[in-house]
Design an enzyme around this catalytic site. Structure first.
Site, PDB file in Angstrom:
ATOM      1  N   GLU A 165       0.853  -1.197   0.000  1.00 32.45           N
ATOM      2  CA  GLU A 165       0.000   0.000   0.000  1.00 32.45           C
ATOM      3  C   GLU A 165       0.884   1.241   0.000  1.00 32.45           C
ATOM      4  OE1 GLU A 165      -2.349   2.946   0.054  1.00 32.45           O
ATOM      5  OE2 GLU A 165      -3.466   1.048   0.149  1.00 32.45           O
ATOM      6  N   ASP A 179      -6.239  -3.917  -5.756  1.00 32.10           N
ATOM      7  CA  ASP A 179      -7.326  -3.287  -5.013  1.00 32.10           C
ATOM      8  C   ASP A 179      -7.039  -1.793  -4.970  1.00 32.10           C
ATOM      9  OD1 ASP A 179      -9.298  -2.482  -3.310  1.00 32.10           O
ATOM     10  OD2 ASP A 179      -8.568  -3.562  -1.557  1.00 32.10           O
ATOM     11  N   SER A 180      -7.272  -1.123  -6.081  1.00 25.24           N
ATOM     12  CA  SER A 180      -6.897   0.281  -6.220  1.00 25.24           C
ATOM     13  C   SER A 180      -8.109   1.192  -6.115  1.00 25.24           C
ATOM     14  CB  SER A 180      -6.213   0.504  -7.577  1.00 25.24           C
ATOM     15  OG  SER A 180      -7.153   0.319  -8.621  1.00 25.24           O
TER      16      SER A 180
END
Length: 275
Positions: A106, A155-156
């Site tokens: 992340e 997972d953007s």
């Protein structure tokens, strides 16, 4: 006096939610972060004015990102999540006993920090010993990885700010190299009502790299239009040909083995986007 939050999903359309309180607001090094408590959806994470996740409906997105590829792969052991600092996808990944390591990359450490504080039911699994949390650039992580992962999940946010390069063909080519010979990749690809051109572009780019490329959908109330798409690509395993014996019991609220194949049945206007 009432306080309402509105996300303008297009120039002419938005959704609104009544707010109880604002827990935190901050301009991080990468984006504007707000953590607010709503009457209808509980705590809500907002990045650059866009709803990322809420306590009430988060399970739909996180289950559909994780379980479709993980049940498609016969033996996923090493899994990567690019983005996803709220931890929801990681939580779902760890429900699969074959998974030995789940890496989260992340770019914005503040998302992880405040998700742990205000979204503990979503982010709680980030402390699991099988999880490697890295505050780093997912694009560069992919570029440095070769033949390493069984499954990669992107997972953007929507393609704005630091997430723009996660929707480029070069990124998907890097993912292909980072995956093992039978690897699988999945990414959220927005909605067909407001961003149909993005779905078409991403599907075309991915299809030119992976021999098996498919689109599936889920219903997520707080995301633009409520109808959300995911693009899954595989070097070998077709998500529509998973044998029943491969499914095992999971504690889920949205995903089922029946839905696994049903979610690939697309409305015609959506299927037309990827023909």
């Amino acid at each position: 006096m009432e306080l309402w939050y509105t996300e303008k999903q297009t120039e002419h359309f938005g959704i609104t939610a009544k707010i109880k309180q604002t827990h935190h607001t901050e301009q991080t090094d990468f984006q504007k972060l707000d953590m607010i408590e709503t009457e209808e959806f509980g705590n809500m994470l907002v990045l650059d004015g866009m709803v990322m996740t809420t306590e009430k409906d988060e399970f739909v997105y996180h289950e559909m990102v994780a379980h479709v590829p993980l049940f498609t792969h016969p033996n996923p052991k090493n899994v990567l999540v690019v983005g996803g600092g709220d931890g929801g996808v990681i939580r779902e990944i760890l429900k699969h006993p074959s998974v030995e390591k789940a890496t989260l990359v992340e770019i914005d450490g503040k998302v992880i920090e405040y998700s742990k504080k205000y979204l503990p039911t979503i982010a709680g699994a980030l402390n699991d010993p099988r999880v490697d949390v890295q505050v780093d650039d997912g694009f560069m992580h992919i570029a440095k990885s070769v033949n390493e992962y069984d499954v990669i999940m992107v997972d953007s946010t929507e393609p704005v700010g630091p997430a723009v390069k996660l929707f480029e063909k070069g990124f998907y080519e890097g993912i292909s190299k980072a995956l093992k010979d039978d690897g699988i990749f999945v990414a959220q690809t927005d909605n067909p009502w407001f961003h149909s051109e993005l779905i078409t572009k991403v599907f075309k780019d991915v299809q030119e790299i992976f021999p098996i490329t498919r689109l599936y959908t889920a219903n997520i109330p707080t995301y633009p239009s409520g109808l959300w798409t995911f693009t899954i690509a595989s070097k070998k395993h077709d998500p529509l040909e998973v044998e029943d014996s491969r499914f095992h019991d999971l504690e889920t609220k949205y995903y089922t083995k029946e839905l696994h194949k049903a979610c690939f049945a697309l409305p015609k206007f959506v299927s037309d986007l990827v023909k």
